[in-house]
Design an enzyme around this catalytic site. Structure first.
Site, PDB file in Angstrom:
ATOM      1  CG  HIS A 258      35.207  44.599  43.726  1.00 30.36           C
ATOM      2  ND1 HIS A 258      36.095  43.544  43.615  1.00 30.36           N
ATOM      3  CD2 HIS A 258      35.114  45.138  42.477  1.00 30.36           C
ATOM      4  CE1 HIS A 258      36.514  43.437  42.368  1.00 30.36           C
ATOM      5  NE2 HIS A 258      35.935  44.394  41.656  1.00 30.36           N
TER       6      HIS A 258
ATOM      7  CB  SER B  12      38.416  44.279  39.237  1.00 33.25           C
ATOM      8  OG  SER B  12      37.269  43.481  39.104  1.00 33.25           O
TER       9      SER B  12
END
Length: 277
Positions: A249, A113
């Site tokens: 995620h 990320s």
């Protein structure tokens, strides 16, 4: 240790700084030095994250890999330091301590990320400024910074607290006891907002030609919001692969997915060792 205690430890811990090079130890969390290691794996945190998650990878990898987990200001033993405001500040500090290490032995890079964005900026910068490049780049859970998906994504750092929490819940991976605990959120949210602000203000152009020749491997969660991983191919003339794993995620926190990633890293660094030697 409960998940809440672990998060609190990551945010507040002052125990992992060891005697030695105080500047290096402040920026880099390395659970145990491995002077005989063939490779260094430099890991960059996700937004709001500390260094402990990746530092513990050293216990899961073989002796040929030494893990350097980057610790940014405003968390763990650096909790009283002001957050960085832009990507260049991150690069300047990390390279201020790591440049001699990069010249000493081969290195690879991993980032998830926000950490994937740093990894991209880091590898581009060290190649263009110092003519150094990693033997492998491992990227996770992010679109390339110049991709249309990334450029069109809404800014999150200035959302209201309520909107921000709803967005965090939608991502998954944050323990519900953290989301429900005001004291924990007071520790966690400022670092997360600050890191998102860095990403939102980071801009770079799509490479007109590859600046790396090493392999680049991308990972992502199948249930995460869509990312343009393919756009990262523009950064290298070497092999490029994408692997999707179950989860949202923070899919990489799952033990089975973590094993897949670490086995992959080990296999490909060992392959790089054969080519390097």
């Amino acid at each position: 240790m409960t998940r809440f205690q672990l998060i609190g430890h990551e945010l507040n811990s002052r125990s992992e700084v060891t005697p030695g090079n105080s500047v290096m130890d402040k920026v880099i969390n390395c659970f145990s030095k491995r002077p005989e290691a063939v490779w260094r794996l430099i890991c960059f945190p996700w937004a709001g994250g500390g260094s402990i998650h990746y530092a513990r990878w050293e216990r899961l990898l073989n002796q040929s890999i030494e893990v350097y987990s980057v610790r940014l200001p405003g968390r763990e033993s650096r909790g009283r330091e002001p957050f960085f405001q832009n990507m260049q500040q991150i690069l300047d500090e990390v390279l201020g301590v790591l440049l001699p290490e990069l010249k000493e032995k081969p290195f690879a890079v991993f980032g998830h990320s926000f950490g994937a964005m740093i990894s991209y900026a880091f590898t581009e910068y060290v190649q263009k400024v110092y003519n150094l490049q990693p033997v492998h780049v491992f990227l996770s859970g992010a679109s390339a910074p110049y991709s249309e998906i990334r450029l069109q994504s809404p800014n999150r750092s200035h959302l209201s607290d309520e909107e921000f929490l709803q967005w965090m819940i939608s991502l998954g991976g944050t323990p519900p006891e953290i989301l429900a605990n005001p004291e924990a959120l007071k520790l966690f949210l400022p670092a997360l907002r600050s890191d998102l602000n860095v990403v939102e203000n980071y801009r770079c152009s799509r490479p007109t030609s590859p600046f790396l020749s090493c392999p680049v491997s991308c990972f992502d969660g199948k249930e995460d919001f869509p990312h343009d991983l393919q756009a990262f191919k523009a950064m290298t003339s070497g092999d490029f692969t994408v692997q999707m794993l179950p989860g949202s995620h923070f899919y990489l926190k799952d033990a089975a997915n973590e094993k897949v990633i670490l086995d992959y890293i080990t296999k490909h660094l060992e392959t790089a060792e054969m080519a390097y030697l």
